[in-house]
Motif scaffolding. Structure first.
Motif, PDB file in Angstrom:
ATOM      1  N   ILE A  98       0.712  -1.274  -0.029  1.00 34.11           N
ATOM      2  CA  ILE A  98       0.014   0.004   0.061  1.00 34.11           C
ATOM      3  C   ILE A  98       0.725   1.371  -0.068  1.00 34.11           C
ATOM      4  CG2 ILE A  98      -1.465   1.083   1.322  1.00 34.11           C
ATOM      5  CD1 ILE A  98      -2.840  -1.347   2.313  1.00 34.11           C
ATOM      6  N   LYS A  99       2.015   1.114   0.797  1.00 31.57           N
ATOM      7  CA  LYS A  99       2.853   2.360   0.896  1.00 31.57           C
ATOM      8  C   LYS A  99       3.393   2.611  -0.512  1.00 31.57           C
ATOM      9  CE  LYS A  99       4.084   1.932   5.606  1.00 31.57           C
ATOM     10  NZ  LYS A  99       5.241   1.662   6.858  1.00 31.57           N
ATOM     11  N   LYS A 100       3.778   1.430  -1.218  1.00 31.54           N
ATOM     12  CA  LYS A 100       4.588   1.761  -2.304  1.00 31.54           C
ATOM     13  C   LYS A 100       3.818   2.069  -3.577  1.00 31.54           C
ATOM     14  CE  LYS A 100       7.138  -0.839  -5.657  1.00 31.54           C
ATOM     15  NZ  LYS A 100       7.610  -2.523  -6.209  1.00 31.54           N
ATOM     16  N   GLU A 101       2.411   1.616  -3.589  1.00 27.93           N
ATOM     17  CA  GLU A 101       1.296   2.157  -4.551  1.00 27.93           C
ATOM     18  C   GLU A 101       1.114   3.501  -4.398  1.00 27.93           C
ATOM     19  OE1 GLU A 101      -1.071  -2.060  -5.151  1.00 27.93           O
ATOM     20  OE2 GLU A 101      -1.765  -0.326  -4.270  1.00 27.93           O
ATOM     21  N   SER A 102       1.244   4.065  -3.065  1.00 25.36           N
ATOM     22  CA  SER A 102       0.721   5.340  -2.788  1.00 25.36           C
ATOM     23  C   SER A 102       2.119   6.180  -3.140  1.00 25.36           C
ATOM     24  CB  SER A 102       0.606   5.624  -1.454  1.00 25.36           C
ATOM     25  OG  SER A 102      -0.532   4.893  -0.979  1.00 25.36           O
ATOM     26  N   SER A 103       3.381   5.654  -3.129  1.00 28.88           N
ATOM     27  CA  SER A 103       4.421   6.419  -3.526  1.00 28.88           C
ATOM     28  C   SER A 103       4.570   6.566  -5.140  1.00 28.88           C
ATOM     29  CB  SER A 103       5.821   5.966  -2.956  1.00 28.88           C
ATOM     30  OG  SER A 103       5.927   4.685  -3.404  1.00 28.88           O
ATOM     31  N   GLU A 104       4.043   5.410  -5.641  1.00 27.37           N
ATOM     32  CA  GLU A 104       3.859   5.546  -7.151  1.00 27.37           C
ATOM     33  C   GLU A 104       3.111   6.527  -7.430  1.00 27.37           C
ATOM     34  OE1 GLU A 104       3.641   1.376  -8.195  1.00 27.37           O
ATOM     35  OE2 GLU A 104       5.656   0.935  -7.917  1.00 27.37           O
ATOM     36  N   ASP A 105       2.283   6.705  -7.007  1.00 30.40           N
ATOM     37  CA  ASP A 105       1.086   7.715  -7.483  1.00 30.40           C
ATOM     38  C   ASP A 105       1.609   8.998  -7.304  1.00 30.40           C
ATOM     39  OD1 ASP A 105      -1.723   5.722  -5.993  1.00 30.40           O
ATOM     40  OD2 ASP A 105      -0.664   5.726  -7.955  1.00 30.40           O
ATOM     41  N   ASN A 106       2.430   9.457  -6.399  1.00 29.57           N
ATOM     42  CA  ASN A 106       3.183  10.523  -6.128  1.00 29.57           C
ATOM     43  C   ASN A 106       4.430  10.717  -6.778  1.00 29.57           C
ATOM     44  OD1 ASN A 106       3.963  13.176  -5.294  1.00 29.57           O
ATOM     45  ND2 ASN A 106       2.945  13.110  -3.393  1.00 29.57           N
ATOM     46  N   LYS A 107       4.519  11.060  -8.282  1.00 27.52           N
ATOM     47  CA  LYS A 107       5.728  11.035  -8.763  1.00 27.52           C
ATOM     48  C   LYS A 107       6.929  12.091  -8.425  1.00 27.52           C
ATOM     49  CE  LYS A 107       3.737   9.399 -13.115  1.00 27.52           C
ATOM     50  NZ  LYS A 107       3.441   9.677 -14.354  1.00 27.52           N
ATOM     51  N   GLU A 108       6.202  13.183  -7.785  1.00 29.82           N
ATOM     52  CA  GLU A 108       7.173  14.081  -7.363  1.00 29.82           C
ATOM     53  C   GLU A 108       7.944  13.593  -5.863  1.00 29.82           C
ATOM     54  OE1 GLU A 108       4.665  18.058  -8.840  1.00 29.82           O
ATOM     55  OE2 GLU A 108       5.123  17.610  -6.744  1.00 29.82           O
ATOM     56  N   VAL A 109       7.092  12.988  -4.890  1.00 33.34           N
ATOM     57  CA  VAL A 109       7.605  12.556  -3.936  1.00 33.34           C
ATOM     58  C   VAL A 109       8.580  11.360  -4.323  1.00 33.34           C
ATOM     59  CG1 VAL A 109       7.397  11.425  -1.878  1.00 33.34           C
ATOM     60  CG2 VAL A 109       5.700  13.087  -2.623  1.00 33.34           C
ATOM     61  N   LYS A 110       8.510  10.699  -5.239  1.00 33.51           N
ATOM     62  CA  LYS A 110       9.145   9.469  -5.674  1.00 33.51           C
ATOM     63  C   LYS A 110      10.831   9.961  -6.116  1.00 33.51           C
ATOM     64  CE  LYS A 110       9.065   5.219  -8.482  1.00 33.51           C
ATOM     65  NZ  LYS A 110       8.359   4.436  -9.500  1.00 33.51           N
ATOM     66  N   GLU A 111      10.416  11.006  -6.898  1.00 33.63           N
ATOM     67  CA  GLU A 111      11.681  11.488  -7.666  1.00 33.63           C
ATOM     68  C   GLU A 111      12.582  12.079  -6.551  1.00 33.63           C
ATOM     69  OE1 GLU A 111       9.898  12.552 -11.999  1.00 33.63           O
ATOM     70  OE2 GLU A 111      10.208  14.291 -10.545  1.00 33.63           O
ATOM     71  N   GLU A 112      12.083  12.700  -5.567  1.00 28.08           N
ATOM     72  CA  GLU A 112      13.009  13.408  -4.530  1.00 28.08           C
ATOM     73  C   GLU A 112      13.594  12.321  -3.536  1.00 28.08           C
ATOM     74  OE1 GLU A 112      10.446  16.132  -2.707  1.00 28.08           O
ATOM     75  OE2 GLU A 112      10.281  17.502  -4.479  1.00 28.08           O
ATOM     76  N   LYS A 113      12.919  11.114  -3.606  1.00 31.26           N
ATOM     77  CA  LYS A 113      13.430  10.035  -2.619  1.00 31.26           C
ATOM     78  C   LYS A 113      14.576   9.456  -3.022  1.00 31.26           C
ATOM     79  CE  LYS A 113      11.639   5.845  -0.435  1.00 31.26           C
ATOM     80  NZ  LYS A 113      10.619   4.846  -0.603  1.00 31.26           N
ATOM     81  N   LYS A 114      15.668   9.462  -1.930  1.00 28.49           N
ATOM     82  CA  LYS A 114      16.896   8.907  -2.192  1.00 28.49           C
ATOM     83  C   LYS A 114      16.891   7.355  -1.833  1.00 28.49           C
ATOM     84  CE  LYS A 114      19.438  13.328  -1.981  1.00 28.49           C
ATOM     85  NZ  LYS A 114      20.329  14.021  -1.142  1.00 28.49           N
ATOM     86  N   ILE A 115      17.609   6.515  -2.704  1.00 25.70           N
ATOM     87  CA  ILE A 115      17.588   5.104  -2.303  1.00 25.70           C
ATOM     88  C   ILE A 115      18.866   4.639  -2.077  1.00 25.70           C
ATOM     89  CG2 ILE A 115      16.820   2.818  -3.407  1.00 25.70           C
ATOM     90  CD1 ILE A 115      14.753   3.991  -5.144  1.00 25.70           C
ATOM     91  N   SER A 116      19.099   4.083  -0.909  1.00 27.62           N
ATOM     92  CA  SER A 116      20.337   3.759  -0.629  1.00 27.62           C
ATOM     93  C   SER A 116      20.519   2.152  -0.875  1.00 27.62           C
ATOM     94  CB  SER A 116      20.440   3.703   0.889  1.00 27.62           C
ATOM     95  OG  SER A 116      21.609   3.272   1.235  1.00 27.62           O
ATOM     96  N   TYR A 117      21.464   1.918  -1.811  1.00 29.40           N
ATOM     97  CA  TYR A 117      21.825   0.408  -2.262  1.00 29.40           C
ATOM     98  C   TYR A 117      23.009  -0.038  -1.337  1.00 29.40           C
ATOM     99  CZ  TYR A 117      18.358   0.265  -5.888  1.00 29.40           C
ATOM    100  OH  TYR A 117      17.137   0.578  -6.705  1.00 29.40           O
ATOM    101  N   VAL A 118      23.075  -1.276  -1.142  1.00 28.26           N
ATOM    102  CA  VAL A 118      24.206  -1.791  -0.566  1.00 28.26           C
ATOM    103  C   VAL A 118      24.589  -3.154  -1.331  1.00 28.26           C
ATOM    104  CG1 VAL A 118      24.117  -1.199   1.752  1.00 28.26           C
ATOM    105  CG2 VAL A 118      22.793  -3.168   1.236  1.00 28.26           C
ATOM    106  N   TYR A 119      25.760  -3.816  -1.454  1.00 24.39           N
ATOM    107  CA  TYR A 119      26.105  -4.801  -2.254  1.00 24.39           C
ATOM    108  C   TYR A 119      26.839  -5.957  -1.612  1.00 24.39           C
ATOM    109  CZ  TYR A 119      25.195  -1.576  -6.000  1.00 24.39           C
ATOM    110  OH  TYR A 119      24.355  -0.713  -6.866  1.00 24.39           O
TER     111      TYR A 119
END
Length: 271
Positions: A98-119
């Motif tokens: 539900i959280k993910k779908e809500s964030s996808e609907d809000n493109k602006e928030v999604k673009e500003e969100k910084k994703i942290s990846y680890v390997y």
């Protein structure tokens, strides 16, 4: 692998349609002609051609499926022993979706969100050990690349090798089974639910494009014939693709019917 039955004007048309539905070339299609059809006399008593078809089953694919089935049996037993804890995990998964779908609907928030990846992570180590055992038992050489999205708690795995068609299976069913098993492995003892995405040869994107085209074609037929149409059973991920593709359509709407694993999308004309 089960056969599907195709009925068209000619045998050649049947073969073309079977290849399209099963997403294979004709040399990888196993089929038998039930009826060659007939043109009738003066256009009367016309009979269509009918074939039964499926994807050719290779020895390697049989070994993959057998091994995965054995793994599923083992993991299902473990799942039954921890049934109560899994229910809680499913609730958490639902919240995350539900959280993910809500964030996808809000493109602006999604673009500003910084994703942290680890390997280098415990989940990557667990999944790599599991896959090494599975592919080692089947004598398959598969390269494994993974990264963990700490922000959204998603483990993304990319597989590559010479036998990826075997790992994908019919409409991605074998790949989905492998993804499910890895999810059980990494979530064992984990406080948070970790989503797992397994892909190879960009199959997920190609399948998404195929489903989006299918959704548009079905919507056109529903609008033209003014009759609802039911699609084949799909998993939740693929059903969401169909719903998303038609959510802004002016003429049709979608909903799901049935119980898993036979739940399907129904496309109907808007009132």
């Amino acid at each position: 692998m089960e056969y599907i039955e195709i009925s068209k004007k000619t045998v050649e048309d049947c073969i073309t349609e079977a290849c399209a539905q099963l997403m294979v070339t004709s040399d990888n299609l196993d089929y038998e002609v039930i009826s060659s059809g007939s043109t009738g006399f003066l256009g009367l008593n016309v009979k269509p051609a009918v074939i039964r078809a499926r994807v050719k089953v290779s020895t390697a694919e049989t070994e993959v499926k057998t091994s995965l089935e054995e793994q599923v049996d083992t993991k299902v037993k473990e799942k039954e022993e921890k049934k109560e804890s899994k229910k809680a995990q499913k609730k958490e998964e639902k919240k995350e979706e539900i959280k993910k779908e809500s964030s996808e609907d809000n493109k602006e928030v999604k673009e500003e969100k910084k994703i942290s990846y680890v390997y280098d992570h415990e989940f990557i180590t667990r999944s790599k050990e599991f896959l090494s055992n599975v592919f080692g038992a089947m004598n398959m050489k598969v390269e494994f690349n993974a990264k963990y999205n700490e922000t959204d708690k998603i483990l993304e795995i990319e597989l590559s090798g010479d036998e990826m068609g075997v790992l994908i299976g019919k409409r991605g069913q074998t790949l989905d089974s492998l993804q499910y098993l890895i999810s059980l492995v990494v979530n064992r003892g984990s406080e948070d639910y970790i989503h797992v995405k397994v892909d190879t040869e960009n199959y997920r994107e190609r399948r998404k494009a195929t489903l989006e085209n299918l959704a548009k074609n079905i919507a056109y037929k529903v609008r033209k014939n003014r009759q609802s149409m039911s699609l084949e059973p799909m998993n939740p991920y693929e059903r969401r693709i169909i719903h998303s593709a038609l959510q802004y359509d002016k003429y049709v709407t979608t909903h799901s019917e049935g119980e898993e694993p036979f739940r399907r999308v129904v496309v109907t004309l808007k009132k």
